[in-house]
Design a protein around this motif. Structure first.
Motif, PDB file in Angstrom:
ATOM      1  N   THR A  45     -11.061 -60.539  39.804  1.00 42.85           N
ATOM      2  CA  THR A  45      -9.830 -60.539  39.007  1.00 42.85           C
ATOM      3  C   THR A  45      -8.598 -60.747  39.885  1.00 42.85           C
ATOM      4  OG1 THR A  45     -10.826 -59.134  37.330  1.00 42.85           O
ATOM      5  CG2 THR A  45      -8.413 -59.107  37.466  1.00 42.85           C
ATOM      6  N   ASP A  59     -11.684 -55.612  33.187  1.00 45.57           N
ATOM      7  CA  ASP A  59     -10.585 -54.657  33.060  1.00 45.57           C
ATOM      8  C   ASP A  59     -10.554 -53.661  34.218  1.00 45.57           C
ATOM      9  OD1 ASP A  59      -9.370 -55.520  30.657  1.00 45.57           O
ATOM     10  OD2 ASP A  59     -11.063 -54.707  29.528  1.00 45.57           O
ATOM     11  N   TYR A  60     -11.691 -53.486  34.877  1.00 42.00           N
ATOM     12  CA  TYR A  60     -11.777 -52.511  35.972  1.00 42.00           C
ATOM     13  C   TYR A  60     -12.430 -53.133  37.190  1.00 42.00           C
ATOM     14  CZ  TYR A  60     -11.356 -49.501  31.897  1.00 42.00           C
ATOM     15  OH  TYR A  60     -10.943 -48.918  30.724  1.00 42.00           O
ATOM     16  N   VAL A  85      -8.269 -49.505  37.215  1.00 40.82           N
ATOM     17  CA  VAL A  85      -7.922 -50.531  36.236  1.00 40.82           C
ATOM     18  C   VAL A  85      -7.322 -51.756  36.954  1.00 40.82           C
ATOM     19  CG1 VAL A  85      -5.565 -49.785  35.660  1.00 40.82           C
ATOM     20  CG2 VAL A  85      -7.018 -50.769  33.891  1.00 40.82           C
ATOM     21  N   ASN A  86      -7.679 -52.942  36.476  1.00 41.39           N
ATOM     22  CA  ASN A  86      -7.130 -54.183  37.024  1.00 41.39           C
ATOM     23  C   ASN A  86      -5.785 -54.500  36.376  1.00 41.39           C
ATOM     24  OD1 ASN A  86      -8.785 -55.361  39.023  1.00 41.39           O
ATOM     25  ND2 ASN A  86     -10.297 -55.993  37.471  1.00 41.39           N
ATOM     26  N   ASP A 108      -3.268 -56.499  34.071  1.00 43.53           N
ATOM     27  CA  ASP A 108      -3.453 -57.333  32.882  1.00 43.53           C
ATOM     28  C   ASP A 108      -2.705 -58.640  33.144  1.00 43.53           C
ATOM     29  OD1 ASP A 108      -3.242 -58.618  30.357  1.00 43.53           O
ATOM     30  OD2 ASP A 108      -3.812 -56.732  29.427  1.00 43.53           O
ATOM     31  N   LYS A 134       0.067 -57.843  24.351  1.00 39.01           N
ATOM     32  CA  LYS A 134       0.035 -58.795  25.466  1.00 39.01           C
ATOM     33  C   LYS A 134       1.334 -59.599  25.562  1.00 39.01           C
ATOM     34  CE  LYS A 134      -4.513 -58.283  26.353  1.00 39.01           C
ATOM     35  NZ  LYS A 134      -5.192 -58.105  27.638  1.00 39.01           N
TER      36      LYS A 134
END
Ligand code: C5P
Length: 225
Positions: free
Chosen positions: A75, A100-101, A126-127, A129, A169
């Motif tokens: 990511t 997401d993680y 957590v990554n 967004d 978002k």
């Protein structure tokens, strides 16, 4: 004859799924095949767009000539690649399934049963967004399109999930599809609805991922007056 209605438009597409390693041989990943994102890249290029494909862990042998391909794994790598590419883009389409993680720690050597005993605990953080970041940073006139892969089979609930997701978002359009266990990921066909920022349905399509790709481009990028 091909309609070159996207002639010269600079389009960045992310496709595939990010993988988050926790030791040299293991990762947490997801089932995204990259087919819908690749189909969007191919369809946009066929219509004259200048396309960069950011490819997360997918084979790119079938990508048509003329598309610039940037392979990424994690990511954080995807974040850097798409943020750089977005500076020169008119449109960013985030079709990739982004983890997401990520593991809080990556072990230097392979984790072994002799050391863990009969239970292994991996802690995740957590990554970022990326879609929300790109949406917040977008320039005047730049378009950001997100995807939502949901496993919800009730249409009304799926729509509600989509509406709250686009609000969260902050992107211009959200392509919602139902992935479940048997369709969406890896399949050749797809079923989508496209929402605008107000949460209105602007398009619904089902069919091959290539035909759905053209419908998504029609609904979101068409410059025809
Ligand atoms: O929240 P969710 O993962 O369902 O959102 C999906 C959309 O957000 C996709 O467009 C995906 O590429 C993007 N995404 C992202 N960064 C994340 C998670 C998802 O850009 N960390």
């Amino acid at each position: 004859a091909a309609r070159l209605d996207l002639d010269g438009l600079r389009v960045v597409v992310t496709a595939g799924g990010t993988r988050e390693p926790f030791d040299p041989v293991r990762f947490m990943g997801n089932r995204s095949s990259g087919k819908q994102g690749m189909a969007i890249a191919a369809a946009a290029a066929a219509r004259g767009a200048n396309v960069t494909l950011i490819a997360a862990n997918i084979g790119t042998e079938a990508v048509p000539d003329g598309i610039a391909v940037e392979p990424v794994g994690t990511t954080l790598e995807l974040e850097k690649a798409v943020t750089d590419a977005a500076r020169e883009a008119d449109v960013v389409i985030m079709a990739a399934a982004v983890a997401d993680y990520r593991p809080a720690q990556v072990q230097q050597g392979k984790i072994k049963k002799e050391h863990t005993g009969d239970r292994l605990t991996v802690e995740f953080v957590v990554n970022p967004d990326i879609l929300a970041e790109l949406s917040a940073a977008r320039r005047e006139g730049q378009l950001v399109i997100g995807f939502a892969a949901e496993t919800e089979s009730d249409p009304a609930t799926l729509l509600e999930l989509g509406r709250s997701k686009i609000a969260r978002k902050g992107c211009d359009f959200l392509v919602v599809n139902n992935v479940g266990w048997n369709h969406g990921f890896a399949a050749d066909d797809n079923d989508v609805i496209v929402l605008n920022t107000s949460g209105d349905i602007v398009m619904e399509a089902s069919g091959t991922k290539l035909s759905v790709a053209d419908r998504i481009l029609d609904a979101t990028l068409s410059r025809v007056p």
